[in-house]
Enzyme design. Structure first.
Site, PDB file in Angstrom:
ATOM      1  N   GLY A 208       0.836  -1.203   0.000  1.00 42.45           N
ATOM      2  CA  GLY A 208       0.000   0.000   0.000  1.00 42.45           C
ATOM      3  C   GLY A 208       0.864   1.243   0.000  1.00 42.45           C
ATOM      4  CG  ASN A 209      -0.108   4.627  -1.540  1.00 38.59           C
ATOM      5  OD1 ASN A 209      -0.826   5.473  -1.025  1.00 38.59           O
ATOM      6  ND2 ASN A 209      -0.470   3.957  -2.629  1.00 38.59           N
ATOM      7  CG  PHE A 210       2.872   6.466   4.014  1.00 39.18           C
ATOM      8  CD1 PHE A 210       2.557   5.658   5.096  1.00 39.18           C
ATOM      9  CD2 PHE A 210       4.175   6.453   3.541  1.00 39.18           C
ATOM     10  CE1 PHE A 210       3.507   4.871   5.712  1.00 39.18           C
ATOM     11  CE2 PHE A 210       5.139   5.674   4.139  1.00 39.18           C
ATOM     12  CZ  PHE A 210       4.817   4.872   5.233  1.00 39.18           C
TER      13      PHE A 210
END
Ligand code: CTP
Length: 404
Positions: A208-210
């Site tokens: 995923g990512n932030f």
């Protein structure tokens, strides 16, 4: 916008009448003056003392006061008000309003009203979905009334379905926006992607990512506030959207986001692509959890579909596509590359090098780049940044209209 506004609030006989108290509190807090007009059935659900205490005015329910014969003029109320709200509006009151049956003070006031009228239905699901109620709602809408549709959820009867009265804070928001008058996206259908995507590795892990989705949701709210019909396709984000003009589709992965976008893009006037879509997904999603074993672990990745590039390719002349670029180095050159490669109408650049910009912050510092150049903006709250971006989109959509 509500400061000093005169509001006639019509209350009818529904259990949701208790929510009218919160509505009055919110309106009064914003500086509005509220005059309640209640139907005989409404009085069974809530006391006049509660309402008059909250508004600071006697409640009007009859054509005249039986004690001293003083006349309550529906005509004067119709001239006095800046806005009329009927919340909750029952099936019976809407049926009478749609047919001009003026057998109580509320409906005579409605028929005399010169100000815009907002109708907020509340009833049980089967009554709400009944064709006669739906036809009456359509009829009332065709007369120029604003309908704040009932919401899905658990009802007082414990049935689940459409029928819940719109929440007081959303009613206030809708009226505030209406009075604000900036409805320059009225009639436009806007698609917005927001948030991260999660690409599953096994039943417990993902790539995923932030991305928090804050920027995308601020843009969705801004478009809806300005009258657009918004479809928000959101990756896994914990934020809520409030506006009733936003249809939200929650997805998890890049594939799901791509399918959702493909299905509806054709009917859209514009797309704003804020999502931080994963560029790669695991070649295989394992059905069992990967165990810790000695040594290295490699996961083979496949590229995901580039949603933006797809839209840039299939968009019609009348459709606009706006992209985002979050960069760490060579910012402008990278953004210009994406603008061209993905055939965006403009791209919003933000750099992780700028303090207060990017993931999780409530602020952002952007540049807007199109084929004619680059404009830089100050660091601002994301809600203000959303305004700058949507102002540019509105200009583009207006140019398109001029050409037509
Ligand atoms: N985008 C998209 N679908 C993808 C990847 C990106 O729609 N699979 C969109 C983003 O929403 C954004 C724009 O494309 O509007 C640029 O995203 P970005 O991740 O910066 O672009 P990439 O092409 O993935 O470039 P990079 O190599 O910098 O990751």
């Amino acid at each position: 916008m509500l400061k000093g506004k005169k509001i006639v609030l019509g209350i009818t006989g529904s259990i949701a009448a208790y929510k009218a108290c919160y509505l009055i509190r919110g309106l009064v807090k914003q500086g509005a003056e509220v005059q309640v007009v209640i139907t005989p059935a409404g009085k069974e659900f809530i006391t006049l003392l509660t309402l008059s205490t909250l508004t600071g005015k006697p409640v009007i329910s009859d054509f005249f006061d039986r004690r001293d014969g003083s006349w309550h003029s529906h005509v004067n109320l119709g001239l006095w008000a800046d806005v009329m709200i009927i919340a909750p509006a029952t099936a019976s009151t809407m049926a009478k309003m749609a047919n001009g049956i003026a057998d109580n003070m509320l409906i005579t006031t409605y028929l005399s009203m010169r100000a815009p009228v907002f109708i907020v239905p509340a009833m049980d699901v089967d009554m709400y979905m009944h064709p006669s109620t739906q036809n009456n709602i359509e009829k009332l809408r065709s007369y120029g009334n604003h309908i704040l549709e009932a919401k899905e959820g658990e009802l007082a009867s414990h049935l689940v379905g459409k029928g819940r009265m719109e929440e007081p804070e959303n009613i206030i928001l809708a009226i505030d926006e209406f009075l604000d008058g900036n409805r320059d996206l009225e009639g436009q259908k806007i698609l917005i992607t927001a948030g991260p995507t999660y690409e599953r590795i096994d039943p417990v892990r993902f790539i995923g990512n932030f991305s928090s989705g804050k920027m995308g949701l601020a843009i969705a709210d801004e478009c809806a506030r300005r009258g657009a019909d918004v479809t928000l396709i959101a990756g896994p984000v914990s934020l809520q959207t409030v506006h009733s003009n936003i249809r939200r589709i929650d997805v998890e992965s890049a594939d799901e986001m791509f399918h959702a976008v493909k299905e509806i893009f054709d009917e859209m006037n514009a797309a704003v692509l804020c999502a931080a879509v994963a560029d790669f997904k695991p070649k295989q999603i394992l059905s069992n959890k990967i165990k810790r074993e000695k040594g290295e672990l490699s996961i083979k990745l496949d590229p995901t579909d580039d949603i933006a590039a797809y839209l840039g390719k299939v968009k019609r002349e009348d459709q606009k596509v706006v992209g985002f670029a979050l960069e760490t180095n060579n910012e402008e050159a990278n953004a210009v590359g994406k603008l061209k490669r993905k055939n965006f109408d403009f791209i919003v650049l933000n750099s992780l090098q700028d303090a207060g910009s990017g993931f999780r912050y409530d602020t952002n510092k952007i540049s807007i780049i199109d084929r004619s150049g680059c404009s830089d903006f100050e660091l601002k709250p994301k809600t203000e940044v959303a305004k700058d971006i949507i102002d540019r989109l509105v200009e583009l959509l207006a140019k398109r209209k001029l050409k037509e």
